[in-house]
Design an enzyme around this catalytic site. Structure first.
Site, PDB file in Angstrom:
ATOM      1  N   GLU A 161       3.432 -17.070  -8.401  1.00  0.00           N
ATOM      2  CA  GLU A 161       2.311 -17.254  -9.354  1.00  0.00           C
ATOM      3  C   GLU A 161       2.665 -16.925 -10.803  1.00  0.00           C
ATOM      4  O   GLU A 161       2.019 -16.122 -11.475  1.00  0.00           O
ATOM      5  CB  GLU A 161       1.128 -16.397  -8.878  1.00  0.00           C
ATOM      6  N   GLU A 266       0.267 -20.529   2.446  1.00  0.00           N
ATOM      7  CA  GLU A 266      -0.845 -19.564   2.598  1.00  0.00           C
ATOM      8  C   GLU A 266      -2.142 -20.309   2.970  1.00  0.00           C
ATOM      9  O   GLU A 266      -3.204 -20.048   2.442  1.00  0.00           O
ATOM     10  CB  GLU A 266      -1.016 -18.743   1.319  1.00  0.00           C
TER      11      GLU A 266
HETATM   12  O1  G3I Z   1      -3.001  -0.378   1.707  1.00  0.00           O
HETATM   13  C1  G3I Z   1      -4.085   0.048   0.869  1.00  0.00           C
HETATM   14  C2  G3I Z   1      -4.856   1.167   1.560  1.00  0.00           C
HETATM   15  O2  G3I Z   1      -3.990   2.300   1.668  1.00  0.00           O
HETATM   16  C3  G3I Z   1      -6.088   1.513   0.732  1.00  0.00           C
HETATM   17  O3  G3I Z   1      -6.843   2.494   1.422  1.00  0.00           O
HETATM   18  C4  G3I Z   1      -6.920   0.231   0.554  1.00  0.00           C
HETATM   19  C5  G3I Z   1      -8.198   0.469  -0.222  1.00  0.00           C
HETATM   20  O4  G3I Z   1      -7.898   0.503  -1.586  1.00  0.00           O
HETATM   21  O5  G3I Z   1      -6.134  -0.754  -0.152  1.00  0.00           O
HETATM   22  C6  G3I Z   1      -5.019  -1.133   0.630  1.00  0.00           C
HETATM   23  O6  G3I Z   1      -4.265  -2.096  -0.087  1.00  0.00           O
HETATM   24  C7  G3I Z   1      -4.911  -3.391  -0.135  1.00  0.00           C
HETATM   25  C8  G3I Z   1      -3.938  -4.400   0.493  1.00  0.00           C
HETATM   26  O7  G3I Z   1      -4.460  -5.743   0.396  1.00  0.00           O
HETATM   27  C9  G3I Z   1      -3.665  -4.103   1.970  1.00  0.00           C
HETATM   28  O8  G3I Z   1      -4.860  -4.218   2.690  1.00  0.00           O
HETATM   29  C10 G3I Z   1      -5.144  -3.754  -1.598  1.00  0.00           C
HETATM   30  O9  G3I Z   1      -6.138  -2.895  -2.114  1.00  0.00           O
HETATM   31  C11 G3I Z   1      -5.627  -5.193  -1.677  1.00  0.00           C
HETATM   32  O10 G3I Z   1      -5.711  -5.600  -3.046  1.00  0.00           O
HETATM   33  C12 G3I Z   1      -4.613  -6.115  -0.998  1.00  0.00           C
HETATM   34  O11 G3I Z   1      -5.132  -7.438  -1.022  1.00  0.00           O
HETATM   35  C13 G3I Z   1      -4.126  -8.451  -0.829  1.00  0.00           C
HETATM   36  C14 G3I Z   1      -4.124  -9.396  -2.033  1.00  0.00           C
HETATM   37  O12 G3I Z   1      -3.050 -10.332  -1.846  1.00  0.00           O
HETATM   38  C15 G3I Z   1      -4.002  -8.683  -3.350  1.00  0.00           C
HETATM   39  O13 G3I Z   1      -2.768  -8.561  -3.745  1.00  0.00           O
HETATM   40  C16 G3I Z   1      -4.474  -9.286   0.401  1.00  0.00           C
HETATM   41  O14 G3I Z   1      -4.431  -8.499   1.572  1.00  0.00           O
HETATM   42  C17 G3I Z   1      -3.497 -10.450   0.545  1.00  0.00           C
HETATM   43  O15 G3I Z   1      -3.957 -11.371   1.538  1.00  0.00           O
HETATM   44  C18 G3I Z   1      -3.383 -11.229  -0.772  1.00  0.00           C
HETATM   45  O16 G3I Z   1      -2.369 -12.176  -0.625  1.00  0.00           O
HETATM   46  C19 G3I Z   1      -2.084 -12.969  -1.808  1.00  0.00           C
HETATM   47  C20 G3I Z   1      -0.637 -13.342  -1.754  1.00  0.00           C
HETATM   48  O17 G3I Z   1       0.160 -12.181  -1.681  1.00  0.00           O
HETATM   49  C21 G3I Z   1      -0.256 -14.207  -2.951  1.00  0.00           C
HETATM   50  N1  G3I Z   1      -1.103 -15.402  -3.027  1.00  0.00           N
HETATM   51  C22 G3I Z   1      -2.541 -15.081  -3.057  1.00  0.00           C
HETATM   52  C23 G3I Z   1      -2.918 -14.267  -1.829  1.00  0.00           C
HETATM   53  C24 G3I Z   1      -4.404 -14.003  -1.827  1.00  0.00           C
HETATM   54  O18 G3I Z   1      -4.753 -13.178  -2.906  1.00  0.00           O
END
Ligand code: G3I
Length: 377
Positions: A161, A266
């Site tokens: 991205e 994805e």
């Molecule tokens: O692991 C922490 C946990 O310790 C904590 O308690 C919790 C609450 O804050 O957060 C957890 O981390 C979260 C992580 O997912 C794991 O669940 C992050 O906050 C959360 O932002 C993260 O979201 C991910 C998102 O990317 C943001 O980066 C999604 O699961 C994931 O599906 C998504 O994937 C992205 C691809 O990497 C790139 N393309 C877009 C796609 C969708 O956004």
């Protein structure tokens, strides 16, 4: 354009029990459920994103489903910089090593995700002010991680991205401090660190003409620099009410003409109302919860289930039409319960974007995709 992986020789071993949607609700033993990876093994890899609990085999439904249905996996979060490289001189390889071991045990290839991304950066990087320190992080991060997993993972999303919707370069700490060539430099470092690993650029909405043109320019720039790029990942975060089939087909043709693999990395199809017409996956976009945005808390109406099945059938028919150009289709999650779309762009919703429901049962969309192979596509 030669596909970059050896196609399996498909020997029809017994026929699948193909069921029409009306019978799909009958309880079937797991052995009756066809296998996506078997059905498409002469066409392209079929993958899924895995979360931490699934990698550690702590989700019984996924532990059964993943080895049967998929031959490729992408870590949803555990190889992103904030997890794998939390401090300057500390790396956390425990979960990524577990992923590699899990994949090896189940004869599944790993697409590692992602070396360079503006989001989910560790706090020490977000605090950096000077260019030299950003470059030091950039060089050490790519080299340390890509060399460790060379030969253990099949491929890397080297950069994720890096573009705006109009095809220009997205403002980020990497663009600001390292300049326009940071994408080429990322691939150059990855090529040196991981000579046995395929290297991809990954983004959302690059099936859209303007952003696609930006991605093509980026790929040509990498190629012109004499640096290796093996493929492009079109993420495929779409919606059942606007599936851009014409743009998708044009993108397959235009990216393939660059001599690289095309992948859909994805894939999910949201069925929920879209606030403010948010399209794509920019994690910075959010909207407040309203009940009208979450209409299917008691289950998905048959009419929407059927529309979802038709949408998946349409897009997979297009994938099969161009199977000679496409090397992988990865779903962004195993089951509806895992999907990031339950929390994006509105937190606390119930979405139904994948082929398996939250009880890991195949949905009508699963059977509509499988049925394409029974029609000799
Ligand atoms: O692991 C922490 C946990 O310790 C904590 O308690 C919790 C609450 O804050 O957060 C957890 O981390 C979260 C992580 O997912 C794991 O669940 C992050 O906050 C959360 O932002 C993260 O979201 C991910 C998102 O990317 C943001 O980066 C999604 O699961 C994931 O599906 C998504 O994937 C992205 C691809 O990497 C790139 N393309 C877009 C796609 C969708 O956004």
């Amino acid at each position: 354009m030669q596909k970059s992986f050896i196609k399996g020789i498909v020997i029809a071993v017994g026929g699948f029990v193909f069921l029409n949607c009306s019978s799909v609700n009958k309880v079937k033993s797991k052995s009756d459920v066809p296998s996506l990876k078997e059905a498409f093994k002469s066409d392209f890899f079929i993958g899924t994103a895995l979360n931490t609990a699934q990698i550690e085999e702590k989700v019984p439904g996924a532990a059964v489903l993943v080895p049967k249905q998929f031959n490729a996996v992408t870590p949803e979060n555990i190889m992103k910089a904030e997890v794998i490289h939390p401090e300057w001189n500390r790396y956390n390889f425990e979960l990524s090593d577990k992923l590699v071991a899990y994949a090896k045990k189940n004869k599944i290839v790993v697409n590692a995700h992602t070396l360079i991304w503006h989001s989910q950066l560790p706090q020490f990087v977000r605090r950096i002010k000077d260019a030299d320190s950003v470059r030091m992080f950039f060089n050490e991060h790519i080299t340390t991680i890509a060399s460790r997993y060379d030969g253990q993972v099949y491929s890397w999303d080297v950069v994720n991205e890096a573009l705006n919707e109009d095809g220009t370069m997205r403002r980020s700490i990497f663009l600001d401090k390292l300049g326009d060539d940071f994408v080429v430099e990322a691939f150059r470092l990855a090529q040196k660190a991981a000579p046995n690993t395929k290297l991809y650029y990954n983004d959302y909405n690059i099936e859209q003409p303007k952003k696609r043109a930006g991605a093509i320019a980026l790929i040509k720039k990498i190629q012109a620099a004499g640096v290796r790029i093996d493929g492009v990942g079109i993420q495929g975060h779409w919606h059942i009410n606007h599936l851009p089939l014409k743009d998708i087909e044009e993108s397959i043709l235009e990216f393939s003409a660059l001599g690289i693999d095309v992948m859909f990395t994805e894939l999910d199809l949201s069925v929920l109302p879209n606030p403010r017409d948010i399209v794509g996956a920019d994690v910075n976009q959010r909207a407040a919860y309203e009940a009208k945005l979450n209409p299917y808390t008691a289950g998905l109406p048959d009419s929407v289930q059927t529309q979802l099945a038709k949408s998946y059938e349409d897009v997979f028919r297009l994938f099969l039409k161009h199977k000679d150009k496409i090397s992988r289709i990865t779903f962004w999650g195993v089951d509806d319960g895992q999907s990031w779309l339950n929390g994006f762009p509105v937190r606390g919703r119930t979405n139904y974007p994948l082929l398996f429901d939250k009880e890991f049962k195949p949905k009508p969309a699963f059977y509509s995709v499988i049925a394409l192979k029974s029609k000799g596509k």
